[in-house]
Write a protein that holds these residues in place. Sequence first.
Motif, PDB file in Angstrom:
ATOM      1  N   CYS A  98       0.007   5.224   5.056  1.00 49.08           N
ATOM      2  CA  CYS A  98       0.682   3.693   5.580  1.00 49.08           C
ATOM      3  C   CYS A  98       1.986   4.307   5.198  1.00 49.08           C
ATOM      4  O   CYS A  98       2.696   3.621   6.230  1.00 49.08           O
ATOM      5  N   CYS A 129      -0.681   4.005  -0.316  1.00 45.51           N
ATOM      6  CA  CYS A 129      -1.555   5.501   0.073  1.00 45.51           C
ATOM      7  C   CYS A 129      -0.612   6.704   1.302  1.00 45.51           C
ATOM      8  O   CYS A 129       0.497   5.559   1.836  1.00 45.51           O
ATOM      9  N   CYS A 175       0.933  -1.150  -0.471  1.00 44.06           N
ATOM     10  CA  CYS A 175      -0.173   0.651   0.147  1.00 44.06           C
ATOM     11  C   CYS A 175       0.800   1.350   0.053  1.00 44.06           C
ATOM     12  O   CYS A 175       1.927   1.326   0.990  1.00 44.06           O
TER      13      CYS A 175
HETATM   14 ZN   LIG Z   1      -2.124   2.420   2.981  1.00 42.41          ZN
END
Ligand SMILES: [Zn+2]
Length: 138
Positions: free
Chosen positions: A31, A28, A26
């Motif tokens: 994260c 994002c 991930c």
């Molecule tokens: Zn994430």
Amino acid sequence: MRIDGACACGAIKIEGEVDPETAQVCHCTDCQTGTGSAFRVSIPVSGASFRMTGEPAIFVKTTAESGNPRAQAFCPTCGSPIYSTSPGQGVQRSYMVRVGILRQRDQLIPRRQNWFRSAQSWVAGLSAIPKNEKQARN
Ligand SMILES: [Zn+2]
Ligand SMILES: [Zn+2]
């Protein structure tokens, strides 16, 4: 396959069952912040197979992008990220366990990268960055 692992200080140990094909990255921004790194690698473990000793600290974070609250579990002593899941008491349906704490991490190769639009620009070219087999002498 069976997996098991522990946080950096050993206060929290987990085990469970995973499908190795479901390991994922991930990118994002949550994260990135939550790991202090460029991306996170996780794998789902069903609640039915998930076992844990020790008591993680929980931080509930509502993701700006999806609007979904997620309970982020980490070791209160050493800070290692352990998993995320749905907020609430009792056993949850699934736990997204952090691959870096697992003994089998070299066998859990990510099959998918999510939120790639916020990936750091250098990630796709990581292999081109000069390497040291051990620590750099800076
Ligand atoms: Zn994430
Ligand atoms: Zn710990």
